[in-house]
Design a protein around this motif. Sequence first.
Motif, short mmCIF file in Angstrom:
data_model
loop_
_atom_site.label_atom_id
_atom_site.label_comp_id
_atom_site.label_asym_id
_atom_site.label_seq_id
_atom_site.Cartn_x
_atom_site.Cartn_y
_atom_site.Cartn_z
N CYS A 10 -6.80 -42.37 24.12
CA CYS A 10 -7.57 -41.72 23.06
C CYS A 10 -8.78 -42.56 22.70
O CYS A 10 -8.64 -43.68 22.19
N ALA A 11 -9.97 -42.05 22.94
CA ALA A 11 -11.21 -42.75 22.60
C ALA A 11 -11.50 -42.57 21.12
O ALA A 11 -11.09 -41.60 20.49
N VAL A 12 -12.24 -43.52 20.55
CA VAL A 12 -12.70 -43.43 19.17
C VAL A 12 -14.23 -43.49 19.18
O VAL A 12 -14.83 -44.39 19.78
N LEU A 13 -14.85 -42.51 18.52
CA LEU A 13 -16.30 -42.44 18.44
C LEU A 13 -16.72 -42.32 16.98
O LEU A 13 -16.00 -41.74 16.17
N ALA A 14 -17.88 -42.89 16.67
CA ALA A 14 -18.41 -42.83 15.30
C ALA A 14 -19.89 -42.49 15.37
O ALA A 14 -20.57 -42.80 16.35
N THR A 15 -20.39 -41.85 14.33
CA THR A 15 -21.82 -41.60 14.28
C THR A 15 -22.56 -42.82 13.74
O THR A 15 -22.02 -43.61 12.97
N SER A 16 -23.80 -42.98 14.15
CA SER A 16 -24.55 -44.21 13.89
C SER A 16 -24.85 -44.44 12.42
O SER A 16 -25.16 -45.56 12.02
N SER A 17 -24.74 -43.40 11.59
CA SER A 17 -24.95 -43.56 10.16
C SER A 17 -23.86 -44.41 9.51
O SER A 17 -23.98 -44.80 8.34
N SER A 18 -22.82 -44.73 10.25
CA SER A 18 -21.71 -45.55 9.76
C SER A 18 -22.07 -47.02 9.57
O SER A 18 -21.27 -47.78 9.02
N MET A 19 -23.23 -47.45 10.06
CA MET A 19 -23.68 -48.84 9.94
C MET A 19 -22.82 -49.80 10.75
O MET A 19 -22.91 -51.02 10.58
N LEU A 20 -22.00 -49.29 11.66
CA LEU A 20 -21.13 -50.16 12.46
C LEU A 20 -21.92 -51.01 13.45
O LEU A 20 -21.44 -52.05 13.90
N ASP A 21 -23.13 -50.57 13.80
CA ASP A 21 -23.95 -51.39 14.71
C ASP A 21 -24.13 -52.80 14.19
O ASP A 21 -24.29 -53.75 14.97
N SER A 22 -24.12 -52.96 12.87
CA SER A 22 -24.37 -54.27 12.27
C SER A 22 -23.17 -55.21 12.35
O SER A 22 -23.32 -56.41 12.14
N ILE A 23 -21.97 -54.66 12.63
CA ILE A 23 -20.78 -55.53 12.60
C ILE A 23 -19.98 -55.54 13.90
O ILE A 23 -19.16 -56.44 14.10
N LEU A 24 -20.20 -54.59 14.78
CA LEU A 24 -19.41 -54.53 16.01
C LEU A 24 -20.06 -55.35 17.12
O LEU A 24 -21.28 -55.42 17.21
N ASP A 25 -19.23 -55.93 17.97
CA ASP A 25 -19.77 -56.60 19.15
C ASP A 25 -19.66 -55.68 20.35
O ASP A 25 -19.11 -54.57 20.27
N ARG A 26 -20.16 -56.14 21.47
CA ARG A 26 -20.22 -55.27 22.64
C ARG A 26 -18.85 -54.95 23.22
O ARG A 26 -18.70 -54.05 24.05
N ASN A 27 -17.82 -55.69 22.80
CA ASN A 27 -16.47 -55.45 23.29
C ASN A 27 -15.70 -54.45 22.43
O ASN A 27 -14.53 -54.18 22.70
N SER A 28 -16.32 -53.93 21.41
CA SER A 28 -15.64 -52.99 20.54
C SER A 28 -15.27 -51.72 21.31
O SER A 28 -16.06 -51.22 22.13
N PRO A 29 -14.09 -51.15 21.06
CA PRO A 29 -13.71 -49.90 21.73
C PRO A 29 -14.37 -48.67 21.12
O PRO A 29 -14.21 -47.56 21.63
N ILE A 30 -15.12 -48.83 20.04
CA ILE A 30 -15.73 -47.68 19.36
C ILE A 30 -17.04 -47.30 20.06
O ILE A 30 -17.92 -48.13 20.25
N HIS A 31 -17.14 -46.03 20.43
CA HIS A 31 -18.35 -45.50 21.06
C HIS A 31 -19.25 -44.91 19.97
O HIS A 31 -18.78 -44.22 19.08
N MET A 32 -20.55 -45.16 20.07
CA MET A 32 -21.48 -44.70 19.04
C MET A 32 -22.20 -43.41 19.48
O MET A 32 -22.68 -43.32 20.62
N LEU A 33 -22.23 -42.45 18.58
CA LEU A 33 -23.02 -41.23 18.76
C LEU A 33 -24.23 -41.35 17.85
O LEU A 33 -24.09 -41.46 16.63
N ARG A 34 -25.41 -41.31 18.42
CA ARG A 34 -26.62 -41.68 17.67
C ARG A 34 -27.38 -40.48 17.14
O ARG A 34 -27.79 -39.61 17.89
N LEU A 35 -27.55 -40.48 15.82
CA LEU A 35 -28.45 -39.52 15.19
C LEU A 35 -29.87 -39.97 15.47
O LEU A 35 -30.11 -41.12 15.87
N THR A 36 -30.82 -39.07 15.24
CA THR A 36 -32.21 -39.41 15.55
C THR A 36 -33.09 -39.29 14.31
O THR A 36 -32.79 -38.56 13.37
N VAL A 37 -34.18 -40.04 14.35
CA VAL A 37 -35.19 -40.04 13.29
C VAL A 37 -36.52 -39.67 13.92
O VAL A 37 -36.91 -40.22 14.96
N GLN A 38 -37.23 -38.72 13.30
CA GLN A 38 -38.54 -38.30 13.80
C GLN A 38 -39.62 -38.79 12.84
O GLN A 38 -39.58 -38.48 11.64
#
Length: 295
Positions: A10-38
């Motif tokens: 079972c994979a775990v995914l989170a949207t990028s608004s979660s601010m997890l980019d600031s605390i996770l390292d590259r070995n994290s099992p969490i996959h990021m789904l990225r919202l966009t800014v125009q």
Amino acid sequence: MAGSYSLYRCAVLATSSSMLDSILDRNSPIHMLRLTVQMDGETYAEGLDLKAEAFYDRMRAYPEEKIATSPPDMQSLLDTFQYLKSQGYEEAIVTTISGKLSETAAVIRRAAEAMADKLKIYVVDTGTTCMPEGFFALEAVRLLKAGKTAEEVVDYLERLKPRCEILFGVHSLTQLIKTGGLLRMGAAFNDWLGLKTVLRFNHKGTSHLASVQDDEQLIERLIEAIIVMTADKNPAHLVMSGGYCGDYQLYQRFARKLHAKTGLHLEHGIPVSPVVGAYLGLNAVGVGIVERLPE
């Protein structure tokens, strides 16, 4: 072994608004789904080719620039789910930004339906955002490692929603006016008077707590609200996180005063994601509060 197997299938995914980019390292099992800014005719994937600090620098340099945000596009979602299937996953849990702030959960559900014959995908609209949103994904990983099934994890996350609060002090309601997040007349009047505002956000939506004249009063009202919200809670069950939009010094003042008045300690604040910052504008500061569920 059971936990490792659950997390493997079972994979775990989170949207990028979660601010997890600031605390996770590259070995994290969490996959990021990225919202966009125009901005200025260009589209940026938040956290990937648009970092929070750069976003707030740009807002400061071009205060009148129009900013729009969008959910992940359908094709990128389908590609991500196809990739997970090719890696041997049978299920996926996706935690998303509140549906009251974004259409992201609805878009991901459509992608999940299109993949229904290949991958069982559970979409959890967390009803929140920022680090409280990120906490849902972290809890999903923790529970899968403990051997819980995907259904059990999703049930836990659904019961967690009413236990999340976000408080933000904002200097201006201009961005919320633009995005339709508040009644336009009331928000415009607040800005015309030069007032700063304390807002509360949870799974029910956004509410106004106070209007104040300066940063010192803003900090005081935030702390008063935190004291009220945590008064009947066991401190050992609370997960608190701080965030700010471009003004780290203001955040530091808030965190120091909170600690002095309550003994509550916030770790180093994290810049709020650009998608959420597009609502809040510059110089917002706040805290996320999650009350853990009993084990």
